[in-house]
Design an enzyme around this catalytic site. Sequence first.
Site, short mmCIF file in Angstrom:
data_model
loop_
_atom_site.label_atom_id
_atom_site.label_comp_id
_atom_site.label_asym_id
_atom_site.label_seq_id
_atom_site.Cartn_x
_atom_site.Cartn_y
_atom_site.Cartn_z
N GLU A 216 0.97 -1.24 0.21
CA GLU A 216 0.12 0.13 0.05
C GLU A 216 0.87 1.33 0.02
O GLU A 216 1.32 1.56 1.15
CB GLU A 216 -0.90 -0.05 1.13
N CYS A 250 -2.08 9.42 2.62
CA CYS A 250 -1.72 8.82 1.58
C CYS A 250 -2.61 9.30 0.41
O CYS A 250 -2.18 9.19 -0.79
CB CYS A 250 -1.40 7.37 1.82
#
Length: 471
Positions: A216, A250
Amino acid sequence: MDHQLNERLQLLLQQQRAAFRAEPYPTLATRRDRLERVRALVQKHGDAFAKAVDADFGHRSVHETRLTELFTAEAAVNHALRNLASWMKVRRISTALHFLPGHNRLMPQPLGVVGVISPWNYPIYLALTPAVAAMAAGNRVIVKPSELTPRCSELLAQTVGEFFAPEEFQVVTGDAKMAAAFARLPFDHLFFTGSTAVGRHVAQAAAANLTPVTLELGGKSPVIVLSDANLSVTAERLAFSKLLNAGQTCVAPDYILCPRRMLPELAKAILAAMRRFYPTLADNPDYSAIVSPRHHQRLLDLLAEAEQGGAKLLRSHEEELDPHERKLMPTLVLNAEPEMGVMREELFGPILPLLPYDKLDQAIHIVQQGERPLALYIFGHDEKAQQRILRETHAGGVTINDCIWHLGQEDQPFGGVGASGQGHYHGEWGFRTFSKEKPVFSNPMMAGTRLFYPPYGKVFEGLLGVLRKLS
């Protein structure tokens, strides 16, 4: 020292692997008990976690921690508890006519021991939610949290030790050497959240053991504003999502592509929304600091380089900020050039470049030219344009007419594509990531497959011809 570190980690892995071999398929009741203990951990120590994160950052909004970490971790547990029984079911799968009366089943099976390397920006949520998915799937878990949030990491280790036996779920703390050694362990699955650069090293380390990995990562998540967008709503939602955790998210919007005629008005509206949300910065408990001096200086350097290169910086507030407090002025960047750091690096801070476009083709081309991002955002109501962007660009996930919220959907997969990651989790997608979906075919005693045994001849040729027509 490195040898001792490796020995210690190997011992932990062997301990969990032995426990898994003794209980290779935990019951629904066992898995539910483990998930409920994660929820109890968060509920009991939530205030302590919020204080630890605040101390690690120098300042982080307690309200943001409660929303983005404690609530979301609990929500992941609750969703898994509601759905776990159905996820665990062995599913009957259709069987081709020529294999009847045999039948197919698909059995989700735990992998074994899962390693999780979690980052600093959301140190509770991004450590616990992969662990929740892995435990729901029946695995044992070891988490290595970030050394940049040491208080939170130590508290996580203590509280996990309070609620779990080490052979069930354990947290190991340490620096980058610990993380590198951790990535080299022969886990049954390794889950990493962090930067693309570090993700490459993690994937290479895991490859030596053929350890499957979920990465991720991040990237420069673009916003495309269409010509029919409501600018006041767009500006408000962009300001909120960009300044959440001071941009250290993010999936935060990383740059905006806006029709040229609308750009000045949009920039003005974003700055006004930022000031409404945060009337002051230095003494505002709602506005978070940058996590470390190094990251704070990196952001200042990016702004200085952009300004020296001819970009125009629009700052949200007039007040002066003490650099030692590490709160960074929200700043819009106009006239940014492709070679500037603000357009090459993932920003991870309250900096937002705005780029004009004249035709939608140009905006799509800019997104296509870059590496595939973790998120993409579209503002506007033109469904034809929306569909064109969705078809012609790649991103890990998309939110239309807002930002970030696709990350909170437990009924949708979350993950990157290309440089922004590989693999998915959240909800059933996380359960499946940490399971081996084992195909099982059962053939009865009176099966027709015996007709294909040698010696071969006319019967074989005739049956094969029939099968070719039926397939």
